[in-house]
Design an enzyme around this catalytic site. Sequence first.
Site, PDB file in Angstrom:
ATOM      1  N   GLY A 189       2.677   4.549   1.003  1.00 12.85           N
ATOM      2  CA  GLY A 189       3.331   4.857   2.449  1.00 12.85           C
ATOM      3  C   GLY A 189       3.928   3.923   3.326  1.00 12.85           C
ATOM      4  N   VAL A 190       3.728   2.707   2.870  1.00 14.91           N
ATOM      5  CA  VAL A 190       4.518   1.538   3.545  1.00 14.91           C
ATOM      6  C   VAL A 190       6.070   1.674   3.609  1.00 14.91           C
ATOM      7  CG1 VAL A 190       2.661  -0.060   3.598  1.00 14.91           C
ATOM      8  CG2 VAL A 190       4.441  -0.355   1.998  1.00 14.91           C
ATOM      9  N   GLY A 191       6.584   2.540   2.209  1.00 15.79           N
ATOM     10  CA  GLY A 191       7.937   2.633   2.031  1.00 15.79           C
ATOM     11  C   GLY A 191       8.593   1.727   0.881  1.00 15.79           C
ATOM     12  N   LYS A 192       7.835   1.536  -0.093  1.00 15.55           N
ATOM     13  CA  LYS A 192       8.155   0.894  -1.258  1.00 15.55           C
ATOM     14  C   LYS A 192       9.390   1.382  -1.829  1.00 15.55           C
ATOM     15  CE  LYS A 192       4.323   0.634  -3.307  1.00 15.55           C
ATOM     16  NZ  LYS A 192       3.420   1.513  -2.312  1.00 15.55           N
TER      17      LYS A 192
ATOM     18  N   LYS B 250       0.861  -1.113   0.048  1.00 19.01           N
ATOM     19  CA  LYS B 250      -0.059   0.122   0.072  1.00 19.01           C
ATOM     20  C   LYS B 250       0.905   1.234  -0.043  1.00 19.01           C
ATOM     21  CE  LYS B 250      -4.287  -1.053  -0.358  1.00 19.01           C
ATOM     22  NZ  LYS B 250      -5.500  -0.297  -0.267  1.00 19.01           N
TER      23      LYS B 250
ATOM     24  N   THR C 143      11.816   3.419  -0.740  1.00 14.18           N
ATOM     25  CA  THR C 143      13.009   3.089   0.201  1.00 14.18           C
ATOM     26  C   THR C 143      13.457   1.851  -0.280  1.00 14.18           C
ATOM     27  OG1 THR C 143      12.216   4.684   1.637  1.00 14.18           O
ATOM     28  CG2 THR C 143      13.998   3.166   2.345  1.00 14.18           C
TER      29      THR C 143
ATOM     30  N   ASP D  61       6.253   6.338  -8.492  1.00 12.27           N
ATOM     31  CA  ASP D  61       5.589   7.306  -7.192  1.00 12.27           C
ATOM     32  C   ASP D  61       5.456   8.667  -7.645  1.00 12.27           C
ATOM     33  OD1 ASP D  61       5.426   8.635  -4.833  1.00 12.27           O
ATOM     34  OD2 ASP D  61       6.121   7.019  -3.745  1.00 12.27           O
TER      35      ASP D  61
END
Lengths: 316, 316
Positions: free
Chosen positions: B12-15, B10, B17, B39
């Site tokens: 905001g989970v940090g994909k 989803k 990064t 993004d």
Amino acid sequence: MQRFVFFGGKGGVGKTTISSAYAHKCATAGLDTLLVSTDPAHSTADVFDQRFDDDPQRVDGYDSLWVMEIDPEREVSEHLMEVKRALGDQVSPSIVNEIDRQVELAHQTPGAHEAALFDRFIEVMRDSEEYDRVVFDTSPTGGTLRLLSLPQYLEGWIDRLLSKREKSVDLYEKAAIGDMEPRRSAVGDPIIARLRERKENFEFAGETLRERSQFFLVLNPDELSLRETERAIESYDERDLPVGGLVMNRLTPEPDPEEDGRGARFLRQRVETEREHLQRVEREFTPPLVAAIETRIAEVRGELLAEVAEELDVSI
Amino acid sequence: MQRFVFFGGKGGVGKTTISSAYAHKCATAGLDTLLVSTDPAHSTADVFDQRFDDDPQRVDGYDSLWVMEIDPEREVSEHLMEVKRALGDQVSPSIVNEIDRQVELAHQTPGAHEAALFDRFIEVMRDSEEYDRVVFDTSPTGGTLRLLSLPQYLEGWIDRLLSKREKSVDLYEKAAIGDMEPRRSAVGDPIIARLRERKENFEFAGETLRERSQFFLVLNPDELSLRETERAIESYDERDLPVGGLVMNRLTPEPDPEEDGRGARFLRQRVETEREHLQRVEREFTPPLVAAIETRIAEVRGELLAEVAEELDVSI
């Protein structure tokens, strides 16, 4: 305040907590209040430590608070059966199977949940006249906004279908083709009746949402949530839906002044970043910030719910 | 490892990064690596402190790392123009306006972004043979999974259209109705050619995703994220797409042992709750947990990126 109050925002921002706190506020002020929860995790059950279902149930310990939980999955399958039944009555038996397949396929699409839920919302809005206030913790799927624009989209579409259908009935009557009987006038036609009913339903929904409802958006103090909220505000504006305010939720608590160490450094850095986000919301977003709520260590229920309700600067 | 590696999850989970860290890991091991970012916040620009666009660009300070950023909005409008142009060539001028309206309406639907992005993904997969590894930080819209099932859905649909189209061309030839010329055989027909091309494209995508790709899911240690990941794993399984592992991101750091106070209590409570979520993932989820990564105080870039890459227990 309007009769219908919606708390929108992405999944996970805390809509159920905030709408429960607002419903608590209304109920303790003496208003007959219905909280409508659509969260598939059924977290109103956690908040009030009580099981709920599809029928409004009075909450233990309150004189004038009721909760109902709508299960989107169940709504979709009931909606599916209802559509199949209605179509089955109206088409020739030879194409029933093909239509059933098409309807099943349509119900697997991402919009099906929202469509079924929206139908249920309209029902609730129609049948809740005995309550002073109806509070919705809108579906966490993020598709809610699209739903709200359905009335406008569908009205034109239904009108076109209606006029086509009327023409074809007219042709049938003039020609009396095959074994079709001329009694198929526009007045008694079941398909036209159903389309009219749908259209009327969506008109009611559009009016109710624009004139008797108020929308609040719940957000968290991070970049992504701000961006999504900005977009949401635009969509509400485009549809003339009144955004009454923003609720900033899940602010990181500050450590005590004397705390020092890895943990305290981490928290202070966080608090600093979040404060910048909060200031940006106050400075740049049009709807007013009506609350800024810190994350609690314990789950928000009982005493804590009253505390959060206190922090909501929203009239009842 | 497969050539194509996707990091799902989803928004905001940090994909971004995690996929940047994985791309860093591959590139520093000497593999020619392309990182494809979708993004809309363009956060790969933040990670590598460099601007990117639609064409792969070598990252400063790396010998074998390239980044490209796909802008979903731009893809949608280009896709729109391309569809209009292709249809305009193939239909009679009298209905071009009506078709343009329909196509525009279709591009406003929630699926349009994903459809346009997916077309672009297919292009990238076709045109990236010079790279040893292509890493995607999949779109944060959550619609990615639906997209991945497009090939199966569309194949049957295109086949049916194809056979109808062939029948109608056949009829035209036999009847030579009006001013239609019999040269409209199935072989040279532009609509059939286009449908065949689309179908072939989606077949390529389906095969590539099932046989030359690996999927990782990024999640956060909260109830909502676990639930969504559970559902995502199911969807991948249903579509025979190989989920290689789970990356738990944004774990709250523990305070130092001697820290004591409001902040430390808050953090310890958090860490405890998150540990329970982590254990549930290890115990109940089928794909292995390949990393559990703590939230950094600073943004993940430079040195920190190498540190996070170290923590990823994923082969290159």
